[in-house]
Design a protein around this motif. Structure first.
Motif, PDB file in Angstrom:
ATOM      1  N   GLU A  97      39.686 136.615 -39.766  1.00 53.38           N
ATOM      2  CA  GLU A  97      38.540 136.851 -39.844  1.00 53.38           C
ATOM      3  C   GLU A  97      37.358 136.121 -39.477  1.00 53.38           C
ATOM      4  O   GLU A  97      38.083 134.881 -39.057  1.00 53.38           O
ATOM      5  CB  GLU A  97      38.094 136.502 -41.929  1.00 53.38           C
ATOM      6  CG  GLU A  97      38.901 138.432 -41.851  1.00 53.38           C
ATOM      7  CD  GLU A  97      37.616 139.135 -41.466  1.00 53.38           C
ATOM      8  OE1 GLU A  97      36.622 139.655 -41.073  1.00 53.38           O
ATOM      9  OE2 GLU A  97      38.770 140.808 -41.693  1.00 53.38           O
ATOM     10  N   ARG A  98      36.850 135.770 -38.989  1.00 49.62           N
ATOM     11  CA  ARG A  98      35.196 134.764 -37.883  1.00 49.62           C
ATOM     12  C   ARG A  98      35.038 133.811 -38.887  1.00 49.62           C
ATOM     13  O   ARG A  98      34.888 132.254 -38.332  1.00 49.62           O
ATOM     14  CB  ARG A  98      34.186 135.020 -37.365  1.00 49.62           C
ATOM     15  CG  ARG A  98      34.451 136.253 -36.303  1.00 49.62           C
ATOM     16  CD  ARG A  98      33.612 136.132 -35.467  1.00 49.62           C
ATOM     17  NE  ARG A  98      33.032 135.758 -34.750  1.00 49.62           N
ATOM     18  CZ  ARG A  98      33.656 134.723 -33.691  1.00 49.62           C
ATOM     19  NH1 ARG A  98      34.787 135.125 -32.797  1.00 49.62           N
ATOM     20  NH2 ARG A  98      32.971 133.822 -33.054  1.00 49.62           N
ATOM     21  N   SER A  99      35.155 134.253 -40.258  1.00 48.38           N
ATOM     22  CA  SER A  99      34.501 132.902 -41.207  1.00 48.38           C
ATOM     23  C   SER A  99      35.595 133.064 -42.763  1.00 48.38           C
ATOM     24  O   SER A  99      35.614 134.230 -43.439  1.00 48.38           O
ATOM     25  CB  SER A  99      33.359 133.091 -41.385  1.00 48.38           C
ATOM     26  OG  SER A  99      33.049 132.320 -42.592  1.00 48.38           O
ATOM     27  N   GLU A 134      38.195 128.946 -31.596  1.00 48.73           N
ATOM     28  CA  GLU A 134      37.752 128.060 -31.442  1.00 48.73           C
ATOM     29  C   GLU A 134      37.529 128.025 -32.798  1.00 48.73           C
ATOM     30  O   GLU A 134      36.370 128.670 -33.221  1.00 48.73           O
ATOM     31  CB  GLU A 134      36.947 127.114 -30.749  1.00 48.73           C
ATOM     32  CG  GLU A 134      36.789 125.373 -30.752  1.00 48.73           C
ATOM     33  CD  GLU A 134      35.860 124.869 -29.833  1.00 48.73           C
ATOM     34  OE1 GLU A 134      35.172 124.291 -30.611  1.00 48.73           O
ATOM     35  OE2 GLU A 134      36.171 125.163 -28.923  1.00 48.73           O
ATOM     36  N   ALA A 135      37.479 126.816 -34.168  1.00 53.01           N
ATOM     37  CA  ALA A 135      37.373 126.475 -35.286  1.00 53.01           C
ATOM     38  C   ALA A 135      37.270 125.874 -35.915  1.00 53.01           C
ATOM     39  O   ALA A 135      38.107 125.000 -35.453  1.00 53.01           O
ATOM     40  CB  ALA A 135      38.260 128.170 -36.107  1.00 53.01           C
ATOM     41  N   ILE A 136      36.570 125.094 -37.003  1.00 50.77           N
ATOM     42  CA  ILE A 136      36.708 124.783 -37.516  1.00 50.77           C
ATOM     43  C   ILE A 136      37.034 124.963 -38.593  1.00 50.77           C
ATOM     44  O   ILE A 136      37.148 125.724 -39.742  1.00 50.77           O
ATOM     45  CB  ILE A 136      35.215 123.941 -37.964  1.00 50.77           C
ATOM     46  CG1 ILE A 136      34.103 123.433 -36.919  1.00 50.77           C
ATOM     47  CG2 ILE A 136      35.402 122.786 -38.914  1.00 50.77           C
ATOM     48  CD1 ILE A 136      32.844 123.298 -37.082  1.00 50.77           C
ATOM     49  N   VAL A 138      41.538 124.312 -31.303  1.00 45.75           N
ATOM     50  CA  VAL A 138      41.929 125.822 -29.543  1.00 45.75           C
ATOM     51  C   VAL A 138      42.449 125.818 -29.638  1.00 45.75           C
ATOM     52  O   VAL A 138      43.949 125.793 -30.512  1.00 45.75           O
ATOM     53  CB  VAL A 138      40.999 124.447 -29.049  1.00 45.75           C
ATOM     54  CG1 VAL A 138      39.102 124.175 -28.845  1.00 45.75           C
ATOM     55  CG2 VAL A 138      41.617 123.757 -28.643  1.00 45.75           C
ATOM     56  N   THR A 139      42.849 126.761 -28.535  1.00 43.20           N
ATOM     57  CA  THR A 139      43.712 127.413 -28.375  1.00 43.20           C
ATOM     58  C   THR A 139      44.410 126.102 -28.133  1.00 43.20           C
ATOM     59  O   THR A 139      44.741 125.913 -26.775  1.00 43.20           O
ATOM     60  CB  THR A 139      43.227 128.509 -26.708  1.00 43.20           C
ATOM     61  OG1 THR A 139      42.356 129.340 -26.858  1.00 43.20           O
ATOM     62  CG2 THR A 139      44.369 129.082 -26.024  1.00 43.20           C
ATOM     63  N   GLY A 140      46.223 126.550 -27.975  1.00 44.67           N
ATOM     64  CA  GLY A 140      47.159 125.198 -28.037  1.00 44.67           C
ATOM     65  C   GLY A 140      47.746 124.871 -29.130  1.00 44.67           C
ATOM     66  O   GLY A 140      48.496 123.959 -28.852  1.00 44.67           O
ATOM     67  N   ASP A 141      46.730 124.289 -29.783  1.00 40.59           N
ATOM     68  CA  ASP A 141      47.098 123.350 -30.602  1.00 40.59           C
ATOM     69  C   ASP A 141      47.333 124.316 -31.642  1.00 40.59           C
ATOM     70  O   ASP A 141      47.634 125.519 -31.839  1.00 40.59           O
ATOM     71  CB  ASP A 141      45.212 123.297 -31.901  1.00 40.59           C
ATOM     72  CG  ASP A 141      44.679 122.047 -31.015  1.00 40.59           C
ATOM     73  OD1 ASP A 141      45.762 122.060 -29.409  1.00 40.59           O
ATOM     74  OD2 ASP A 141      43.377 122.038 -30.936  1.00 40.59           O
ATOM     75  N   PHE A 142      48.036 123.728 -33.377  1.00 38.87           N
ATOM     76  CA  PHE A 142      48.653 123.883 -34.252  1.00 38.87           C
ATOM     77  C   PHE A 142      48.802 123.397 -35.082  1.00 38.87           C
ATOM     78  O   PHE A 142      48.227 122.261 -35.297  1.00 38.87           O
ATOM     79  CB  PHE A 142      50.883 123.536 -33.421  1.00 38.87           C
ATOM     80  CG  PHE A 142      51.347 122.562 -33.644  1.00 38.87           C
ATOM     81  CD1 PHE A 142      52.018 122.182 -34.427  1.00 38.87           C
ATOM     82  CD2 PHE A 142      51.232 121.586 -32.679  1.00 38.87           C
ATOM     83  CE1 PHE A 142      52.775 120.397 -34.957  1.00 38.87           C
ATOM     84  CE2 PHE A 142      51.710 120.112 -32.930  1.00 38.87           C
ATOM     85  CZ  PHE A 142      52.203 120.179 -34.126  1.00 38.87           C
ATOM     86  N   PHE A 143      49.736 123.734 -36.283  1.00 34.58           N
ATOM     87  CA  PHE A 143      49.678 123.491 -37.450  1.00 34.58           C
ATOM     88  C   PHE A 143      51.348 123.352 -37.929  1.00 34.58           C
ATOM     89  O   PHE A 143      52.075 124.619 -38.140  1.00 34.58           O
ATOM     90  CB  PHE A 143      48.893 123.979 -38.873  1.00 34.58           C
ATOM     91  CG  PHE A 143      46.890 124.152 -38.765  1.00 34.58           C
ATOM     92  CD1 PHE A 143      46.054 122.957 -39.896  1.00 34.58           C
ATOM     93  CD2 PHE A 143      46.658 124.521 -37.229  1.00 34.58           C
ATOM     94  CE1 PHE A 143      45.316 122.907 -38.977  1.00 34.58           C
ATOM     95  CE2 PHE A 143      46.069 124.477 -37.725  1.00 34.58           C
ATOM     96  CZ  PHE A 143      44.162 123.915 -38.135  1.00 34.58           C
ATOM     97  N   TYR A 146      33.053 132.410 -28.887  1.00 40.45           N
ATOM     98  CA  TYR A 146      32.728 134.617 -28.757  1.00 40.45           C
ATOM     99  C   TYR A 146      34.327 134.761 -28.972  1.00 40.45           C
ATOM    100  O   TYR A 146      34.387 135.835 -29.352  1.00 40.45           O
ATOM    101  CB  TYR A 146      32.400 134.063 -27.332  1.00 40.45           C
ATOM    102  CG  TYR A 146      30.552 134.363 -27.725  1.00 40.45           C
ATOM    103  CD1 TYR A 146      30.230 135.042 -28.281  1.00 40.45           C
ATOM    104  CD2 TYR A 146      30.944 132.805 -26.624  1.00 40.45           C
ATOM    105  CE1 TYR A 146      28.677 134.068 -28.362  1.00 40.45           C
ATOM    106  CE2 TYR A 146      29.591 132.763 -27.158  1.00 40.45           C
ATOM    107  CZ  TYR A 146      27.896 133.258 -27.866  1.00 40.45           C
ATOM    108  OH  TYR A 146      26.746 132.556 -27.707  1.00 40.45           O
ATOM    109  N   GLU A 147      35.247 134.165 -28.295  1.00 41.90           N
ATOM    110  CA  GLU A 147      36.745 134.815 -28.701  1.00 41.90           C
ATOM    111  C   GLU A 147      36.901 134.859 -30.245  1.00 41.90           C
ATOM    112  O   GLU A 147      36.754 134.017 -31.136  1.00 41.90           O
ATOM    113  CB  GLU A 147      37.841 133.790 -27.840  1.00 41.90           C
ATOM    114  CG  GLU A 147      37.519 133.105 -26.549  1.00 41.90           C
ATOM    115  CD  GLU A 147      36.720 132.536 -26.012  1.00 41.90           C
ATOM    116  OE1 GLU A 147      35.818 131.571 -26.853  1.00 41.90           O
ATOM    117  OE2 GLU A 147      36.098 132.267 -25.124  1.00 41.90           O
ATOM    118  N   PRO A 148      37.892 135.963 -30.278  1.00 41.84           N
ATOM    119  CA  PRO A 148      38.289 135.969 -31.153  1.00 41.84           C
ATOM    120  C   PRO A 148      39.245 134.925 -32.009  1.00 41.84           C
ATOM    121  O   PRO A 148      39.709 134.636 -31.433  1.00 41.84           O
ATOM    122  CB  PRO A 148      39.203 137.827 -31.324  1.00 41.84           C
ATOM    123  CG  PRO A 148      39.658 137.753 -29.967  1.00 41.84           C
ATOM    124  CD  PRO A 148      38.635 137.094 -29.190  1.00 41.84           C
TER     125      PRO A 148
END
Length: 298
Positions: free
Chosen positions: A40-42, A63-65, A81-86, A103-105
């Protein structure tokens, strides 16, 4: 609201909102589960139960916080962002919330490696064999991303997915984590005055050879010429678990393997790993894994 303390890798999806796009659940790759989700976006707040296997989450799109915390501690925020990991190894539930800022999912890939595979990789890298990986939030690792991309491409390709390829890359991921993401402080603590490696190997081999028999602290201690008290104390320092806890986890690891790789009944599998009744086996399995044996097999 009641909080689920523990769940299985396959059961975690029910606790985080989003749509599952792909899964390796139907692929006969051993010791690995991969799932791809669009989130979900939020998300204002969600509680994530603890899972036995360390969890890798790799951002495929968006991209997300993302904010995380344990219990009621302060929130820790990371912009990913794309390519980051947890990399999450928390033995207790934790809280999450996020806001997509692109804007991207927001698409992520979850990867769970079997405990036995990780422990073999850690032992090969010179560790105690116990799971001692550090937490990472919003990290970036190009070598790890290259391995994860191979798994993603295979899982989403047209045609039949290769279990052999996924299993092979999973072994590479396990070795990479063992070499670069060991919790050095925890590892140092476990080595101080811990059970020597040759004695640890001896008792774990004995445990594996006698999974169907009752646990005997006395027999294990005698096998390496130690008192029960000192053996138990040094074993826990070496592995992070008491001998009885370690024995139970060996039993459950074997049971999980049999449930996935054979058509044997739950009762027969329970007997093979030392549980005289189906109800007792189911109770212990559910406590350790988060779901009943029959549910885990499905």
């Amino acid at each position: 609201m009641e909080v689920t303390e523990r769940t299985s890798a396959t059961g975690l999806q029910a606790h985080i909102r989003g749509e599952r796009l792909a899964t390796s659940d139907g692929v006969s790759a051993k010791e690995i589960l991969v799932e791809i989700f669009v989130r979900e976006r939020s998300e204002a707040h969600t509680v994530v139960p603890a899972v036995a296997e360390p969890l890798l989450v790799w951002v495929l799109s968006g991209e997300a916080i993302v904010e995380e915390r344990v219990a009621n501690e302060a929130w820790e925020a990371n912009t990913v962002v794309t390519g980051d990991f947890f990399l999450t190894t928390s033995p207790v539930p934790y809280e999450m919330r996020w806001q997509v800022t692109s804007y991207e999912p927001f698409v992520v890939m979850h990867l769970y490696l079997g405990l036995a595979l990780l422990e073999r990789a850690l032992a090969e890298a010179g560790g105690s064999g116990a799971i001692q990986l550090r937490e990472v939030s919003g990290g970036r690792d190009e070598a790890l991303s290259a391995l994860l991309e191979q798994i993603r491409a295979e899982l989403t390709r047209r045609g039949e997915t290769s279990a052999l390829l996924i299993q092979g890359v999973a072994q590479c991921v396990a070795v990479h984590l063992a070499r670069h993401y060991v919790d050095a402080e925890a590892e140092d603590m476990s080595r101080r005055n811990a059970l020597p490696a040759f004695k640890l190997k001896r008792v774990t081999q004995l445990m594996e050879q006698h999974l169907a028999e009752p646990f005997s602290l006395c027999d294990l201690a005698q096998a390496i010429g130690m008192s029960e008290y000192h053996f138990s104390r040094l074993f826990k320092r070496a592995t992070g678990r008491s001998p009885s806890q370690y024995f139970i986890q060996l039993r459950i690891a074997r049971a999980r393997q049999l449930l996935l790789e054979t058509e044997r009944s739950v009762i027969d599998i329970g007997l093979e790993v030392g549980y005289g009744s189906a109800s007792h086996f189911s109770q212990i399995f559910r406590r350790e894994v988060g779901v009943a044996p029959s549910h885990y097999r499905k």
